[in-house]
Design a protein around this motif. Structure first.
Motif, PDB file in Angstrom:
ATOM      1  N   ARG A 214      -6.020  -4.091   8.362  1.00  0.00           N
ATOM      2  CA  ARG A 214      -5.881  -2.635   8.214  1.00  0.00           C
ATOM      3  C   ARG A 214      -6.155  -2.247   6.772  1.00  0.00           C
ATOM      4  O   ARG A 214      -5.775  -2.954   5.847  1.00  0.00           O
ATOM      5  N   LEU A 225       4.180  -0.915   6.443  1.00  0.00           N
ATOM      6  CA  LEU A 225       3.439  -1.833   7.308  1.00  0.00           C
ATOM      7  C   LEU A 225       3.817  -3.288   7.031  1.00  0.00           C
ATOM      8  O   LEU A 225       3.941  -4.099   7.963  1.00  0.00           O
ATOM      9  N   VAL A 230       3.097  -6.261   9.804  1.00  0.00           N
ATOM     10  CA  VAL A 230       1.676  -6.086  10.142  1.00  0.00           C
ATOM     11  C   VAL A 230       0.795  -6.994   9.292  1.00  0.00           C
ATOM     12  O   VAL A 230      -0.236  -7.486   9.743  1.00  0.00           O
TER      13      VAL A 230
END
Length: 285
Positions: A214, A225, A230
């Protein structure tokens, strides 16, 4: 030489037409013609042939030198305006502001002059310096503009932001090579190409290309995040001063840092350059 008449002559030389030049100058055509004739009388030479329109050799010389003269006049006006202004304007990247505030406070005290701080990344600082909106920048990225002076001050380490439950979270330092299989969050290249390239160079030196899951433009979003598991994120050491629930910041074992430099326009130079240099050198050495 009357500068208004010179500007009108240069406008005429650009348009090569009295009617069009008069319209752009918001004058009647006879009024423009009178101004050009007055300039010719002042200089004692003929500058233009009317029919067909062309510049005389004297007119060509005035066009070339006149453009340079007006640029010098504008530069002089800017120097005078800067000298009369009370505050010095410094551009500082948002992510470096916590570590740079002691330097800016040191400058305020040493100069006995207000220092205005404007948050902007390095490319924005360069544009603002060129446009006269800044006196100095404290840049965290390399500047390629030959018209901008760049003087190194100190280096800011690059660190890793990990979830607090990560297997390496308990280490005092983390080897970037140990994170080669991890998913990474990374600043988008189109948002800030120099910072993106600086981080990619760190990865290249560690011997791998990161698996980017990302792209993240803002640090608070990256914290959320990372805390959610993540991915992991490279950032700069100044962020260590803030609490980041669910995450930990760890220095890298590899040598990885961004150079912070004082930047400014070479011509014209900013106010009090020698004093600013001396004050910053005394603090960072």
């Amino acid at each position: 030489m009357n500068l208004r008449r010179l500007r009108l002559f240069l406008l005429l030389a650009e348009e090569k037409n009295f009617r069009k030049a008069a319209e752009r100058a918001y004058l009647s055509q006879p009024a423009l013609s009178q101004q050009i004739q007055a300039l010719e009388r002042e200089l004692g030479v003929k500058l233009v042939e009317r029919r067909p329109f062309r510049l005389t050799p004297a007119g060509e010389a005035l066009k070339d030198q006149g453009e340079r003269l007006l640029k010098e006049v504008e530069a002089l006006k800017e120097r005078v305006r800067r000298a009369g202004r009370r505050e010095l304007r410094f551009g500082v990247p948002e992510n470096l502001l916590p570590d740079l505030m002691p330097l800016l406070d040191h400058l305020r005290r040493g100069l006995g002059q207000p220092v205005e701080v404007l948050e902007m990344h390095t490319p924005e600082q360069v544009r603002a310096l060129r446009e006269g909106r800044l006196d100095y920048g404290l840049a965290g990225l390399k500047v390629e503009d030959p018209g901008i002076g760049e003087e190194p001050l100190f280096k800011v380490p690059i660190v890793a932001l990990l979830p607090e439950g990560h297997p390496l979270a308990g280490e005092e330092r983390v080897a970037l090579s140990d994170l080669r299989e991890e998913p990474f969050l990374l600043v988008p290249k189109e948002i800030l190409p120099p910072l993106y390239e600086a981080f990619m160079e760190v990865f290249r030196k560690a011997g791998f290309v990161p698996k980017v899951v990302r792209e993240v433009a803002r640090f608070p979003q990256a914290v959320s995040l990372v805390a959610a598991g993540v991915g992991v994120y490279l950032t700069l050491a100044p962020y260590r001063v803030f609490p980041h629930p669910g995450t930990v910041l760890r220095p890298l074992k590899e040598e990885a840092a961004l150079q912070v430099s004082l930047i400014y326009c070479k011509h014209p130079q900013p106010p009090r350059l020698e004093e600013v240099r001396a004050l910053l050198s005394a603090l960072v050495l």
